[in-house]
Design a protein around this motif. Structure first.
Motif, short mmCIF file in Angstrom:
data_model
loop_
_atom_site.label_atom_id
_atom_site.label_comp_id
_atom_site.label_asym_id
_atom_site.label_seq_id
_atom_site.Cartn_x
_atom_site.Cartn_y
_atom_site.Cartn_z
N LEU A 167 0.83 -1.21 0.00
CA LEU A 167 0.00 0.00 0.00
C LEU A 167 0.86 1.26 0.00
N PHE A 168 1.97 1.21 0.72
CA PHE A 168 2.86 2.37 0.78
C PHE A 168 3.48 2.65 -0.58
N GLN A 169 3.87 1.61 -1.31
CA GLN A 169 4.51 1.81 -2.60
C GLN A 169 3.51 2.24 -3.68
N ILE A 170 2.28 1.71 -3.62
CA ILE A 170 1.32 1.98 -4.69
C ILE A 170 0.63 3.33 -4.48
N PHE A 171 0.19 3.63 -3.23
CA PHE A 171 -0.55 4.86 -2.98
C PHE A 171 0.35 6.05 -2.65
#
Length: 317
Positions: free
Chosen positions: A181-185
């Motif tokens: 989630l940290f990398q995508i958003f």
């Protein structure tokens, strides 16, 4: 004419001491001072090149998607300035290879695939391409921006602040989901479509083994002259602007859109099973009514009423 200097004296004047000279001024760019190593492209002293986040996300959906879920996908696209939108993809068994080819053609490193089944159920595939891992979610409690009408005044393309609840540090699968989630958003720094401001917060919280997503705007009070009053930062508030949805993790795969199963949710119940149980409950109610009618008839047969002696009194002869 003046006397000429000797050759030895001229060399002494031309070669000043290195310690007395000022250090070379670094080059300046629009974003500030640049390091000499960054300008020349050299490798720093510790031997590793300069890291630059080039994360790009491909966002697409399946065919025959519901209008409500399509609006949710468009809201997610508006939240991510580093994403690329693609046309609809057929939701079949071979969708993994098709999506991996699309991700490679679009020069992306991640993919968000909204898959709609029976025009009722929405599944979200979150994958790191081409080597994985990938996660399959069931999306529920969907509320789009148009539905909530929480418009706000946030800047489009601004970099969000990501916050995660403490539950993400409990188990290994939650740590993996947090990193994805940290990398995508997370919007990359100095991205060409992003704005260098932070005026929104993405909140990911784990409640009842579900991931709940909320989007808030950072609201700061201003004066008429558009300046912050004294102590204005302490009065900062968060205003929800949407969208909001809930993610129920189903499986975590080792590859991209498939591969070995790393984690499977033991508490997951498919929506088809839930609908089947509701039908069984309704069928049980109908069966109870039929049984009650048959019992009533059997009771009437076993216990007949006695003949009434005044039944034929008013009959005409």
């Amino acid at each position: 004419m003046g006397k000429k200097r000797k050759h030895s004296e001229a060399e002494a004047v031309a070669a000043p001491n290195k310690d007395d000279t000022a250090p070379e001024r670094p080059k300046r760019s629009l974003l500030g001072w640049k390091d000499r190593n960054e300008v020349t492209g050299e490798v720093k002293d510790y031997g590793s090149p300069i890291f630059r986040n080039k994360e790009k996300v491909l966002v697409t959906c399946s065919r025959r998607i519901n209008y409500r879920y399509r609006h949710l996908m468009l809201n997610v696209v508006s939240l991510l300035p580093h994403c690329k939108k693609e046309n609809k993809v057929e939701s079949k068994e071979a969708k993994g290879s098709t999506l991996n080819e699309l991700v490679e053609l679009k020069n992306c490193s991640s993919c968000l695939f909204f898959e709609c089944r029976k025009q009722k159920d929405l599944y979200l595939w979150m994958a790191k391409c081409p080597n994985g891992p990938s996660v399959k979610f069931l999306v529920s409690a969907v509320h789009t921006m148009e539905e909530l009408k929480l418009t706000g005044n946030q800047l489009k393309g601004s970099r969000p602040i990501l916050t995660f609840s403490a539950n993400f540090e409990k188990d290994a699968h939650w740590k993996l989901l947090k990193e994805m989630l940290f990398q995508i958003f997370g919007t990359p720094k100095e991205h060409r479509k992003s704005k260098p401001f932070h005026d929104r917060v993405f909140v990911f919280s784990v409640v009842d083994d579900h991931i709940w997503f909320r989007n808030y705007q950072i609201s700061v009070p201003h004066n008429e002259s558009d300046k912050l009053p004294r102590g204005g930062l302490e009065k900062m508030t968060l205003v929800e602007v949407g969208p909001r949805f809930c993610l129920n993790p189903i499986k975590i795969f080792g590859g991209s859109f498939g591969g070995p199963i790393l984690y499977e949710n033991p508490f997951y119940v498919s929506p088809n099973q839930i609908r089947a149980l509701e039908k069984r409950k309704k069928a049980g109610k109908y069966a109870k009514k039929i049984k009650a009618k048959t019992r009533r008839k059997m009771h009437e047969i076993e216990n007949p009423l006695e003949p009434d002696e005044f039944a034929d009194m008013w009959k005409e002869e």
